[in-house]
Motif scaffolding. Structure first.
Motif, PDB file in Angstrom:
ATOM      1  N   GLU A   1      38.189  38.549  33.924  1.00 28.13           N
ATOM      2  CA  GLU A   1      39.550  38.694  33.404  1.00 28.13           C
ATOM      3  C   GLU A   1      40.020  37.441  32.685  1.00 28.13           C
ATOM      4  OE1 GLU A   1      41.823  40.039  36.888  1.00 28.13           O
ATOM      5  OE2 GLU A   1      42.124  41.881  35.745  1.00 28.13           O
ATOM      6  N   THR A   2      39.358  36.303  32.933  1.00 26.83           N
ATOM      7  CA  THR A   2      39.674  35.057  32.243  1.00 26.83           C
ATOM      8  C   THR A   2      38.397  34.506  31.634  1.00 26.83           C
ATOM      9  OG1 THR A   2      39.321  33.758  34.246  1.00 26.83           O
ATOM     10  CG2 THR A   2      41.571  34.469  33.813  1.00 26.83           C
TER      11      THR A   2
ATOM     12  N   LYS B   1      38.497  34.548  37.000  1.00 22.72           N
ATOM     13  CA  LYS B   1      39.138  35.659  37.701  1.00 22.72           C
ATOM     14  C   LYS B   1      38.382  36.934  37.347  1.00 22.72           C
ATOM     15  CE  LYS B   1      43.881  34.131  38.285  1.00 22.72           C
ATOM     16  NZ  LYS B   1      45.271  34.337  37.876  1.00 22.72           N
ATOM     17  N   THR B   2      38.164  37.786  38.339  1.00 27.39           N
ATOM     18  CA  THR B   2      37.403  39.006  38.116  1.00 27.39           C
ATOM     19  C   THR B   2      38.113  40.203  38.714  1.00 27.39           C
ATOM     20  OG1 THR B   2      36.138  38.635  40.145  1.00 27.39           O
ATOM     21  CG2 THR B   2      35.165  37.817  38.104  1.00 27.39           C
ATOM     22  N   LYS B   3      37.674  41.393  38.275  1.00 22.26           N
ATOM     23  CA  LYS B   3      38.158  42.633  38.896  1.00 22.26           C
ATOM     24  C   LYS B   3      36.993  43.601  39.016  1.00 22.26           C
ATOM     25  CE  LYS B   3      39.760  44.969  34.712  1.00 22.26           C
ATOM     26  NZ  LYS B   3      40.875  45.592  34.038  1.00 22.26           N
TER      27      LYS B   3
END
Length: 138
Positions: free
Chosen positions: A41-42, A132-134
């Motif tokens: 995400e980043t 950041k991850t999802k």
């Protein structure tokens, strides 16, 4: 750990990121192999030992079931100067390899696991990474 067999240049220039122009990934943004994936995400640079730590975490949670795909490869060398070395006197020696990721890139994919187990394994792996991850599903 992951590293290239051969590189054209021993040291790369660092490259700068314009924070006013955020860049997003165009390649590798969809699930191609598995049912569940870990998506960045980043943006950031992930070192080969961090990829290995995340891979071990996923493998430990999979318990000999399912399949794992690593969708990134560290091909960018990073350098570091030795401890207590003064400024100047050239660039430091290569220390290892890393990969530059931007938002939207799928980092890992897994298949053959239950819903809760797959999401938990990927969540734990995301905690090992500097971005950041999802967790995404097909």
């Amino acid at each position: 750990m992951l590293l290239p067999k051969k590189v054209k240049f021993r040291k790369w220039q660092t490259g700068r990121i314009n924070t006013k122009k955020p860049r997003v990934e165009t390649r590798g943004t969809d699930l191609s192999f598995g049912s569940y994936g870990l998506k960045a995400e980043t943006s950031g640079r992930i070192k080969s030992n961090q990829i290995e730590a995340a891979r071990k975490t996923i493998a430990r949670n999979m318990e000999k079931a399912g399949k794992l795909w690593i969708r990134i490869f560290p091909d960018r060398p990073f350098t570091r100067k030795g401890a207590e070395v003064g400024m100047g006197k050239g660039k430091g020696d290569p220390q290892g390899y890393e990969v530059e990721v931007f938002p939207g890139r799928v980092l890992f994919e897994i298949d053959g696991l239950g819903d809760a187990l797959a999401k938990e394994a990927l969540r734990k792996a995301g905690a090992k990474l500097p971005v950041k991850t999802k967790v995404i599903a097909r």
